[in-house]
Design an enzyme around this catalytic site. Sequence first.
Site, PDB file in Angstrom:
ATOM      1  N   MET A  95       5.714 -10.602   6.256  1.00  0.00           N
ATOM      2  CA  MET A  95       6.714  -9.902   7.516  1.00  0.00           C
ATOM      3  C   MET A  95       5.409  -9.525   8.272  1.00  0.00           C
ATOM      4  O   MET A  95       6.661  -9.150   9.406  1.00  0.00           O
ATOM      5  CB  MET A  95       7.714  -8.990   6.774  1.00  0.00           C
ATOM      6  CG  MET A  95       8.310  -9.000   5.480  1.00  0.00           C
ATOM      7  SD  MET A  95       9.800  -7.706   5.601  1.00  0.00           S
ATOM      8  CE  MET A  95       8.755  -6.564   5.927  1.00  0.00           C
ATOM      9  N   ASN A 132       3.053  -8.241  11.939  1.00  0.00           N
ATOM     10  CA  ASN A 132       2.382  -7.270  11.889  1.00  0.00           C
ATOM     11  C   ASN A 132       1.469  -6.993  10.751  1.00  0.00           C
ATOM     12  O   ASN A 132       1.102  -6.714  10.174  1.00  0.00           O
ATOM     13  CB  ASN A 132       3.646  -5.814  12.124  1.00  0.00           C
ATOM     14  CG  ASN A 132       2.717  -4.889  12.201  1.00  0.00           C
ATOM     15  OD1 ASN A 132       2.534  -3.316  11.789  1.00  0.00           O
ATOM     16  ND2 ASN A 132       2.248  -4.798  13.619  1.00  0.00           N
ATOM     17  N   LEU A 133       0.292  -7.837  11.162  1.00  0.00           N
ATOM     18  CA  LEU A 133      -0.854  -8.460  10.135  1.00  0.00           C
ATOM     19  C   LEU A 133      -2.123  -7.251  10.255  1.00  0.00           C
ATOM     20  O   LEU A 133      -2.857  -7.226  11.465  1.00  0.00           O
ATOM     21  CB  LEU A 133      -1.222  -9.685   9.568  1.00  0.00           C
ATOM     22  CG  LEU A 133       0.325 -11.122   9.564  1.00  0.00           C
ATOM     23  CD1 LEU A 133      -0.824 -11.927   9.540  1.00  0.00           C
ATOM     24  CD2 LEU A 133       0.809 -10.113   8.412  1.00  0.00           C
ATOM     25  N   GLY A 161      -5.389  -5.397   5.332  1.00  0.00           N
ATOM     26  CA  GLY A 161      -4.796  -5.864   3.804  1.00  0.00           C
ATOM     27  C   GLY A 161      -4.058  -7.283   3.856  1.00  0.00           C
ATOM     28  O   GLY A 161      -4.933  -8.009   2.726  1.00  0.00           O
ATOM     29  N   HIS A 162      -4.110  -7.808   5.259  1.00  0.00           N
ATOM     30  CA  HIS A 162      -3.300  -8.609   4.791  1.00  0.00           C
ATOM     31  C   HIS A 162      -4.603  -9.810   4.869  1.00  0.00           C
ATOM     32  O   HIS A 162      -3.531 -11.141   4.753  1.00  0.00           O
ATOM     33  CB  HIS A 162      -2.237  -9.639   5.681  1.00  0.00           C
ATOM     34  CG  HIS A 162      -0.821  -8.227   5.793  1.00  0.00           C
ATOM     35  ND1 HIS A 162      -0.822  -7.720   6.796  1.00  0.00           N
ATOM     36  CD2 HIS A 162      -0.038  -8.272   5.718  1.00  0.00           C
ATOM     37  CE1 HIS A 162       0.291  -6.988   6.752  1.00  0.00           C
ATOM     38  NE2 HIS A 162       0.973  -7.794   5.349  1.00  0.00           N
ATOM     39  N   GLY A 210       0.166  -8.254  -3.254  1.00  0.00           N
ATOM     40  CA  GLY A 210      -1.026  -7.152  -3.663  1.00  0.00           C
ATOM     41  C   GLY A 210       0.161  -6.111  -4.335  1.00  0.00           C
ATOM     42  O   GLY A 210       1.178  -6.251  -4.248  1.00  0.00           O
ATOM     43  N   LEU A 268      -6.230  -2.748  -0.556  1.00  0.00           N
ATOM     44  CA  LEU A 268      -6.894  -2.564   0.934  1.00  0.00           C
ATOM     45  C   LEU A 268      -6.992  -1.251   0.743  1.00  0.00           C
ATOM     46  O   LEU A 268      -5.955  -0.218   1.970  1.00  0.00           O
ATOM     47  CB  LEU A 268      -7.303  -3.632   1.469  1.00  0.00           C
ATOM     48  CG  LEU A 268      -8.256  -4.167   1.622  1.00  0.00           C
ATOM     49  CD1 LEU A 268      -8.897  -4.989   0.888  1.00  0.00           C
ATOM     50  CD2 LEU A 268      -8.863  -4.608   2.936  1.00  0.00           C
ATOM     51  N   SER A 312       1.076  -1.321   7.309  1.00  0.00           N
ATOM     52  CA  SER A 312       2.112  -2.116   8.264  1.00  0.00           C
ATOM     53  C   SER A 312       2.611  -1.039   8.934  1.00  0.00           C
ATOM     54  O   SER A 312       2.004  -0.279  10.002  1.00  0.00           O
ATOM     55  CB  SER A 312       3.156  -3.284   8.486  1.00  0.00           C
ATOM     56  OG  SER A 312       2.221  -4.037   7.921  1.00  0.00           O
ATOM     57  N   ARG A 313       3.147   0.303   8.123  1.00  0.00           N
ATOM     58  CA  ARG A 313       4.249   1.294   8.386  1.00  0.00           C
ATOM     59  C   ARG A 313       2.687   2.709   8.984  1.00  0.00           C
ATOM     60  O   ARG A 313       3.261   3.524   9.866  1.00  0.00           O
ATOM     61  CB  ARG A 313       4.209   2.043   7.266  1.00  0.00           C
ATOM     62  CG  ARG A 313       5.693   1.438   6.778  1.00  0.00           C
ATOM     63  CD  ARG A 313       6.580   1.442   6.986  1.00  0.00           C
ATOM     64  NE  ARG A 313       8.089   0.513   6.705  1.00  0.00           N
ATOM     65  CZ  ARG A 313       8.298   0.088   5.715  1.00  0.00           C
ATOM     66  NH1 ARG A 313       7.919   0.860   4.488  1.00  0.00           N
ATOM     67  NH2 ARG A 313       9.742  -0.740   5.865  1.00  0.00           N
TER      68      ARG A 313
HETATM   69  O1  PAF Z   1       5.470  -7.690   0.802  1.00  0.00           O
HETATM   70  C1  PAF Z   1       6.055  -7.747   2.140  1.00  0.00           C
HETATM   71  O2  PAF Z   1       6.139  -8.122   3.110  1.00  0.00           O
HETATM   72  C2  PAF Z   1       7.816  -8.549   2.030  1.00  0.00           C
HETATM   73  O3  PAF Z   1       8.237  -7.439   0.542  1.00  0.00           O
HETATM   74  C3  PAF Z   1       7.759 -10.002   1.377  1.00  0.00           C
HETATM   75  C4  PAF Z   1       7.915 -10.894  -0.041  1.00  0.00           C
HETATM   76  C5  PAF Z   1       7.195 -10.900   2.194  1.00  0.00           C
HETATM   77  C6  PAF Z   1       9.515 -10.978   1.116  1.00  0.00           C
HETATM   78  O4  PAF Z   1      10.021 -10.590   2.670  1.00  0.00           O
END
Ligand code: PAF
Length: 284
Positions: free
Chosen positions: A30, A32-33, A36-37, A149, A178, A188-189
Amino acid sequence: MLTVDQLDALRSTLASWRQAGQRIAFVPTMGNLHAGHHSLIRLAREHADRVVASVFVNPTQFGPNEDFSRYPRTPQADAEGLGAAGCDLLWLPSVETMYPFGAQNTVQVSVPGVTETLEGAHRPGHFDGVATVVARLFNQVGPDLAVFGRKDFQQLAVIRYLVRDLAFALDIVAAPTLREADGLAMSSRNQYLSAEERPRAAEIHRVLQSMREAVQAGREREAVEAEAGERLAAAGFAVDYAAIRRPDLTIPESAPGQGDGARVALIAARLGRTRLIDNLEFTA
Ligand code: PAF
């Protein structure tokens, strides 16, 4: 890295890769990486010739009082980070592309059972939104494998169920969580936490470790869960749950027998306005 926002262009690029015999990995996000992403992208790279990531803030998985409109959108930094981590294609669908009949009139995918407890009980409809968008993303991208994750432990269980039940021809790869130096799981939160709240947030990881130790020492599950909740409340958290489960998220017997098997401790708690979740897998 290619950036694509039209379904036709996505499909023709992916078809050419497939024709060349290339294996395609997919990382849905979603945006805002954070680091961890980026680690998910690197793990995807190890399993495939091509890595596709999507950034789509999915309206159907947010409840009416949740942070959809306030969810941070950082497209420039996301694209830079994805490129640097080794992503080949960024898929950026619009809401209209994702939900051609409108988000209210979508064909819904609803996973039973595993969605009813824990996060599902506290966020009604959340996992329907996740399953609905992930099924669409899988149909759009058609990857050989997808990376999720372990931090979102229940989401991973929902996705595995979805893939098996709807016979998606892809493998799911689970990526380790991570953590910051003090143990706080990357999310992200975390950026919503105030300077005063941020160090206190690491208490979640410490409590998870204590839960693991208590269960491994043979303590009763109910007592371990209650103590964990009290400790978090004393540290200023509003606790949604502190739970011990089997990996399929069913409730294990109260006190473990010897070498009883795999367990996971899960916590969801709010610190101020920020809701945090984390978990720890272990053997009892
Ligand atoms: O984990 C997330 O960021 C979201 O739930 C996902 C899997 C991208 C679905 O919108």
